[in-house]
Scaffold this motif. Sequence first.
Motif, mmCIF file in Angstrom:
data_model
loop_
_atom_site.group_PDB
_atom_site.id
_atom_site.type_symbol
_atom_site.label_atom_id
_atom_site.label_comp_id
_atom_site.label_asym_id
_atom_site.label_seq_id
_atom_site.Cartn_x
_atom_site.Cartn_y
_atom_site.Cartn_z
ATOM 1 N N TYR A 18 0.836 -1.200 0.000
ATOM 2 C CA TYR A 18 0.000 0.000 0.000
ATOM 3 C C TYR A 18 0.871 1.249 0.000
ATOM 4 O O TYR A 18 0.789 2.071 0.901
ATOM 5 C CB TYR A 18 -0.908 0.025 1.240
ATOM 6 N N ALA A 19 1.654 1.412 -1.023
ATOM 7 C CA ALA A 19 2.727 2.398 -1.042
ATOM 8 C C ALA A 19 2.277 3.818 -0.711
ATOM 9 O O ALA A 19 2.775 4.402 0.233
ATOM 10 C CB ALA A 19 3.452 2.371 -2.377
ATOM 11 N N GLN A 20 1.357 4.400 -1.456
ATOM 12 C CA GLN A 20 1.085 5.815 -1.262
ATOM 13 C C GLN A 20 0.424 6.119 0.073
ATOM 14 O O GLN A 20 0.880 6.974 0.805
ATOM 15 C CB GLN A 20 0.245 6.379 -2.413
ATOM 16 N N SER A 21 -0.655 5.429 0.409
ATOM 17 C CA SER A 21 -1.318 5.737 1.677
ATOM 18 C C SER A 21 -0.419 5.400 2.853
ATOM 19 O O SER A 21 -0.389 6.121 3.843
ATOM 20 C CB SER A 21 -2.653 5.006 1.786
ATOM 21 N N THR A 22 0.333 4.311 2.763
ATOM 22 C CA THR A 22 1.238 3.941 3.840
ATOM 23 C C THR A 22 2.346 4.973 3.991
ATOM 24 O O THR A 22 2.724 5.308 5.098
ATOM 25 C CB THR A 22 1.825 2.542 3.587
ATOM 26 N N CYS A 23 2.851 5.461 2.892
ATOM 27 C CA CYS A 23 3.909 6.468 2.955
ATOM 28 C C CYS A 23 3.394 7.755 3.591
ATOM 29 O O CYS A 23 4.090 8.374 4.393
ATOM 30 C CB CYS A 23 4.470 6.742 1.563
ATOM 31 N N ASP A 24 2.188 8.142 3.247
ATOM 32 C CA ASP A 24 1.591 9.330 3.862
ATOM 33 C C ASP A 24 1.409 9.130 5.364
ATOM 34 O O ASP A 24 1.664 10.026 6.163
ATOM 35 C CB ASP A 24 0.248 9.670 3.211
ATOM 36 N N GLU A 25 0.976 7.938 5.754
ATOM 37 C CA GLU A 25 0.808 7.633 7.171
ATOM 38 C C GLU A 25 2.155 7.623 7.893
ATOM 39 O O GLU A 25 2.263 8.113 9.018
ATOM 40 C CB GLU A 25 0.108 6.288 7.348
ATOM 41 N N MET A 26 3.161 7.062 7.254
ATOM 42 C CA MET A 26 4.511 7.036 7.831
ATOM 43 C C MET A 26 5.018 8.463 8.018
ATOM 44 O O MET A 26 5.542 8.813 9.074
ATOM 45 C CB MET A 26 5.459 6.253 6.926
ATOM 46 N N THR A 75 6.473 18.949 -2.588
ATOM 47 C CA THR A 75 5.891 17.749 -1.992
ATOM 48 C C THR A 75 6.926 17.133 -1.065
ATOM 49 O O THR A 75 8.115 17.112 -1.384
ATOM 50 C CB THR A 75 5.500 16.742 -3.089
ATOM 51 N N ASP A 76 6.480 16.635 0.085
ATOM 52 C CA ASP A 76 7.379 15.998 1.041
ATOM 53 C C ASP A 76 7.470 14.499 0.777
ATOM 54 O O ASP A 76 6.451 13.846 0.550
ATOM 55 C CB ASP A 76 6.889 16.217 2.472
ATOM 56 N N TYR A 77 8.687 13.987 0.837
ATOM 57 C CA TYR A 77 8.949 12.555 0.692
ATOM 58 C C TYR A 77 9.791 12.110 1.875
ATOM 59 O O TYR A 77 10.663 12.839 2.327
ATOM 60 C CB TYR A 77 9.683 12.249 -0.611
ATOM 61 N N ILE A 78 9.541 10.892 2.343
ATOM 62 C CA ILE A 78 10.246 10.395 3.514
ATOM 63 C C ILE A 78 11.232 9.295 3.129
ATOM 64 O O ILE A 78 10.932 8.456 2.280
ATOM 65 C CB ILE A 78 9.253 9.901 4.595
ATOM 66 N N TYR A 79 12.399 9.344 3.750
ATOM 67 C CA TYR A 79 13.453 8.354 3.565
ATOM 68 C C TYR A 79 13.858 7.860 4.947
ATOM 69 O O TYR A 79 13.996 8.663 5.870
ATOM 70 C CB TYR A 79 14.697 8.988 2.934
ATOM 71 N N GLN A 80 14.060 6.562 5.099
ATOM 72 C CA GLN A 80 14.687 6.056 6.320
ATOM 73 C C GLN A 80 16.175 6.031 6.035
ATOM 74 O O GLN A 80 16.635 5.371 5.103
ATOM 75 C CB GLN A 80 14.194 4.668 6.698
ATOM 76 N N TYR A 108 19.385 5.880 0.142
ATOM 77 C CA TYR A 108 18.431 5.190 1.009
ATOM 78 C C TYR A 108 17.038 5.101 0.386
ATOM 79 O O TYR A 108 16.070 4.732 1.051
ATOM 80 C CB TYR A 108 18.328 5.911 2.354
ATOM 81 N N ASN A 109 16.923 5.426 -0.873
ATOM 82 C CA ASN A 109 15.643 5.517 -1.568
ATOM 83 C C ASN A 109 14.782 4.266 -1.447
ATOM 84 O O ASN A 109 13.566 4.353 -1.329
ATOM 85 C CB ASN A 109 15.873 5.841 -3.043
ATOM 86 N N GLU A 110 15.375 3.095 -1.452
ATOM 87 C CA GLU A 110 14.596 1.868 -1.486
ATOM 88 C C GLU A 110 14.231 1.325 -0.105
ATOM 89 O O GLU A 110 13.518 0.327 -0.001
ATOM 90 C CB GLU A 110 15.325 0.814 -2.301
ATOM 91 N N ASN A 111 14.689 1.965 0.965
ATOM 92 C CA ASN A 111 14.367 1.473 2.307
ATOM 93 C C ASN A 111 12.868 1.469 2.566
ATOM 94 O O ASN A 111 12.335 0.531 3.148
ATOM 95 C CB ASN A 111 15.080 2.285 3.389
ATOM 96 N N LEU A 112 12.200 2.530 2.196
ATOM 97 C CA LEU A 112 10.752 2.628 2.412
ATOM 98 C C LEU A 112 9.960 2.611 1.105
ATOM 99 O O LEU A 112 8.753 2.431 1.130
ATOM 100 C CB LEU A 112 10.404 3.921 3.158
ATOM 101 N N ASN A 113 10.620 2.847 -0.004
ATOM 102 C CA ASN A 113 9.952 2.987 -1.309
ATOM 103 C C ASN A 113 8.867 4.068 -1.269
ATOM 104 O O ASN A 113 7.786 3.893 -1.788
ATOM 105 C CB ASN A 113 9.364 1.658 -1.774
ATOM 106 N N CYS A 114 9.197 5.177 -0.620
ATOM 107 C CA CYS A 114 8.245 6.271 -0.477
ATOM 108 C C CYS A 114 8.688 7.554 -1.193
ATOM 109 O O CYS A 114 8.134 8.604 -0.978
ATOM 110 C CB CYS A 114 8.042 6.590 1.004
#
Length: 118
Positions: A18-26, A75-80, A108-114
Amino acid sequence: MKNSILFIIILFSLTSLYAQSTCDEMLDMVESQGYGSSYYSYSSDAISEVTFYQISDNSYNDYYFAVVRFTSSYTDYIYQVGSNTEYNYSTNYMTSAGEAFWDYIQPYNENLNCAPDF
């Protein structure tokens, strides 16, 4: 705090499903956990702002995140990211925020795929 860590673990496991909604929640969860250290790049054509967060669980495990706002989309993007990412970025972003991003955050782009896949 236990609920926050459980939430993080669940989000990590569901990111690919659930990439997009999960990323927004994260992103919302990380931003709500506390104070972030922000680095602004007013003259950058690529990066407008990067904010770093550190979240700890009850077992003293630390998790590090970078929230990147790109100039083109605001737009904000999150990376772990790793524990030394903020230090490395902070010592180099004034020379070039874009280069500092590519050197220290983008790997670190692929850690969360967000984040965008450039």
